[in-house]
Motif scaffolding. Sequence first.
Motif, PDB file in Angstrom:
ATOM      1  N   GLU B  18      59.868  36.182  39.772  1.00  0.00           N
ATOM      2  CA  GLU B  18      58.677  37.011  39.622  1.00  0.00           C
ATOM      3  C   GLU B  18      57.542  36.162  39.051  1.00  0.00           C
ATOM      4  O   GLU B  18      57.782  35.316  38.171  1.00  0.00           O
ATOM      5  CB  GLU B  18      58.983  38.173  38.668  1.00  0.00           C
ATOM      6  N   VAL B  19      56.350  36.389  39.534  1.00  0.00           N
ATOM      7  CA  VAL B  19      55.186  35.724  38.958  1.00  0.00           C
ATOM      8  C   VAL B  19      54.105  36.754  38.669  1.00  0.00           C
ATOM      9  O   VAL B  19      54.006  37.774  39.359  1.00  0.00           O
ATOM     10  CB  VAL B  19      54.607  34.620  39.872  1.00  0.00           C
ATOM     11  N   ILE B  20      53.334  36.468  37.658  1.00  0.00           N
ATOM     12  CA  ILE B  20      52.169  37.297  37.331  1.00  0.00           C
ATOM     13  C   ILE B  20      50.953  36.399  37.271  1.00  0.00           C
ATOM     14  O   ILE B  20      50.922  35.433  36.511  1.00  0.00           O
ATOM     15  CB  ILE B  20      52.343  38.027  35.987  1.00  0.00           C
ATOM     16  N   LEU B  21      49.994  36.721  38.092  1.00  0.00           N
ATOM     17  CA  LEU B  21      48.737  35.983  38.109  1.00  0.00           C
ATOM     18  C   LEU B  21      47.706  36.823  37.358  1.00  0.00           C
ATOM     19  O   LEU B  21      47.596  38.030  37.582  1.00  0.00           O
ATOM     20  CB  LEU B  21      48.279  35.736  39.551  1.00  0.00           C
ATOM     21  N   ARG B  22      46.957  36.153  36.507  1.00  0.00           N
ATOM     22  CA  ARG B  22      46.033  36.878  35.629  1.00  0.00           C
ATOM     23  C   ARG B  22      44.586  36.579  35.950  1.00  0.00           C
ATOM     24  O   ARG B  22      44.228  35.466  36.328  1.00  0.00           O
ATOM     25  CB  ARG B  22      46.348  36.545  34.170  1.00  0.00           C
ATOM     26  N   CYS B  23      43.789  37.587  35.737  1.00  0.00           N
ATOM     27  CA  CYS B  23      42.355  37.501  36.021  1.00  0.00           C
ATOM     28  C   CYS B  23      41.607  38.259  34.936  1.00  0.00           C
ATOM     29  O   CYS B  23      42.076  39.309  34.468  1.00  0.00           O
ATOM     30  CB  CYS B  23      42.095  38.126  37.396  1.00  0.00           C
ATOM     31  N   VAL B  24      40.476  37.714  34.539  1.00  0.00           N
ATOM     32  CA  VAL B  24      39.566  38.455  33.669  1.00  0.00           C
ATOM     33  C   VAL B  24      38.279  38.650  34.447  1.00  0.00           C
ATOM     34  O   VAL B  24      37.508  37.701  34.642  1.00  0.00           O
ATOM     35  CB  VAL B  24      39.298  37.730  32.343  1.00  0.00           C
ATOM     36  N   PRO B  25      38.042  39.855  34.944  1.00  0.00           N
ATOM     37  CA  PRO B  25      36.817  40.122  35.704  1.00  0.00           C
ATOM     38  C   PRO B  25      35.590  40.102  34.792  1.00  0.00           C
ATOM     39  O   PRO B  25      35.712  40.071  33.567  1.00  0.00           O
ATOM     40  CB  PRO B  25      37.045  41.533  36.266  1.00  0.00           C
ATOM     41  N   ILE B  26      34.426  40.149  35.380  1.00  0.00           N
ATOM     42  CA  ILE B  26      33.192  40.250  34.614  1.00  0.00           C
ATOM     43  C   ILE B  26      33.161  41.608  33.928  1.00  0.00           C
ATOM     44  O   ILE B  26      33.507  42.635  34.532  1.00  0.00           O
ATOM     45  CB  ILE B  26      31.974  40.032  35.539  1.00  0.00           C
ATOM     46  N   SER B  27      32.735  41.632  32.684  1.00  0.00           N
ATOM     47  CA  SER B  27      33.021  42.766  31.804  1.00  0.00           C
ATOM     48  C   SER B  27      32.433  44.098  32.257  1.00  0.00           C
ATOM     49  O   SER B  27      33.039  45.134  32.044  1.00  0.00           O
ATOM     50  CB  SER B  27      32.551  42.455  30.376  1.00  0.00           C
ATOM     51  N   ASN B  28      31.283  44.131  32.872  1.00  0.00           N
ATOM     52  CA  ASN B  28      30.705  45.418  33.252  1.00  0.00           C
ATOM     53  C   ASN B  28      31.018  45.799  34.704  1.00  0.00           C
ATOM     54  O   ASN B  28      30.469  46.772  35.222  1.00  0.00           O
ATOM     55  CB  ASN B  28      29.194  45.408  33.024  1.00  0.00           C
ATOM     56  N   HIS B  29      31.894  45.040  35.340  1.00  0.00           N
ATOM     57  CA  HIS B  29      32.256  45.352  36.716  1.00  0.00           C
ATOM     58  C   HIS B  29      33.340  46.416  36.765  1.00  0.00           C
ATOM     59  O   HIS B  29      34.184  46.510  35.866  1.00  0.00           O
ATOM     60  CB  HIS B  29      32.722  44.088  37.446  1.00  0.00           C
ATOM     61  N   LEU B  30      33.300  47.222  37.821  1.00  0.00           N
ATOM     62  CA  LEU B  30      34.207  48.351  37.942  1.00  0.00           C
ATOM     63  C   LEU B  30      35.193  48.220  39.097  1.00  0.00           C
ATOM     64  O   LEU B  30      36.173  48.943  39.156  1.00  0.00           O
ATOM     65  CB  LEU B  30      33.409  49.647  38.137  1.00  0.00           C
ATOM     66  N   TYR B  31      34.939  47.274  40.003  1.00  0.00           N
ATOM     67  CA  TYR B  31      35.768  47.119  41.193  1.00  0.00           C
ATOM     68  C   TYR B  31      36.416  45.737  41.163  1.00  0.00           C
ATOM     69  O   TYR B  31      35.745  44.743  40.883  1.00  0.00           O
ATOM     70  CB  TYR B  31      34.919  47.275  42.464  1.00  0.00           C
ATOM     71  N   PHE B  32      37.689  45.709  41.462  1.00  0.00           N
ATOM     72  CA  PHE B  32      38.445  44.476  41.340  1.00  0.00           C
ATOM     73  C   PHE B  32      39.249  44.250  42.622  1.00  0.00           C
ATOM     74  O   PHE B  32      39.678  45.209  43.281  1.00  0.00           O
ATOM     75  CB  PHE B  32      39.386  44.542  40.127  1.00  0.00           C
ATOM     76  N   TYR B  33      39.429  42.980  42.930  1.00  0.00           N
ATOM     77  CA  TYR B  33      40.038  42.622  44.212  1.00  0.00           C
ATOM     78  C   TYR B  33      40.957  41.422  44.029  1.00  0.00           C
ATOM     79  O   TYR B  33      40.736  40.569  43.163  1.00  0.00           O
ATOM     80  CB  TYR B  33      38.955  42.224  45.230  1.00  0.00           C
ATOM     81  N   TRP B  34      41.941  41.342  44.919  1.00  0.00           N
ATOM     82  CA  TRP B  34      42.735  40.124  45.087  1.00  0.00           C
ATOM     83  C   TRP B  34      42.687  39.716  46.551  1.00  0.00           C
ATOM     84  O   TRP B  34      42.823  40.567  47.456  1.00  0.00           O
ATOM     85  CB  TRP B  34      44.188  40.314  44.670  1.00  0.00           C
TER      86      TRP B  34
END
Lengths: 115, 114
Positions: B18-34
């Motif tokens: 198992e792997v977990i990839l981490r992301c920190v989006p821009i703080s005021n953004h509401l939509y996230f994608y991979w």
Amino acid sequence: AQTVTQSQPEMSVQEAETVTLSCTYDTSESNYYLFWYKQPPSRQMILVIRQEAYKQQNATENRFSVNFQKAAKSFSLKISDSQLGDTAMYFCAFDFIQGAQKLVFGQGTRLTINP
Amino acid sequence: EPEVTQTPSHQVTQMGQEVILRCVPISNHLYFYWYRQILGQKVEFLVSFYNNEISEKSEIFDDQFSVERPDGSNFTLKIRSTKLEDSAMYFCASSEGPNGGEQFFGPGTRLTVL
């Protein structure tokens, strides 16, 4: 399904020259967005320019401009007075105007600007 | 200037792990994608996420994949049992709004499955 095609895998020009990158797409949508993203070596993809399909006027951002031909489903990027920092992968992308929240990308064009 | 960050930059794992990839989006953004990009191929959409739920996913995003926003800042992609064909560059992106808004991309995580 939407598809985006970039037929030029690689291009190379001399600094200060003008270069045009091609992109065609296929969609049954009548309104949508089109983008060009730039990916410098080992760096994030960044937005170069955006075009809204319902606008007839071609988008322009400084040295970057597009030639948007809606009927032909063509969306080319022109870079004028190319600079060494323009060396990057360039991706054309399609986005829906509503509904599906995703970008559909082309294969990319690797552009090299030579000194 | 705010930017999307991703960790790790490179992950090597054994098939089946198992792997977990981490992301920190821009703080005021509401939509996230991979998105992912297999070497030499185009960037492909995996999943979009809004209001703590998946809003869109591709056929690639099968039961082996999951996403989560465990806190107010992180956005993760988990692959439960990695396969050789999962080897790719994985990009996280975020945007303020939906369709037509600029998606800001992270630098990517290169996943290598051995």
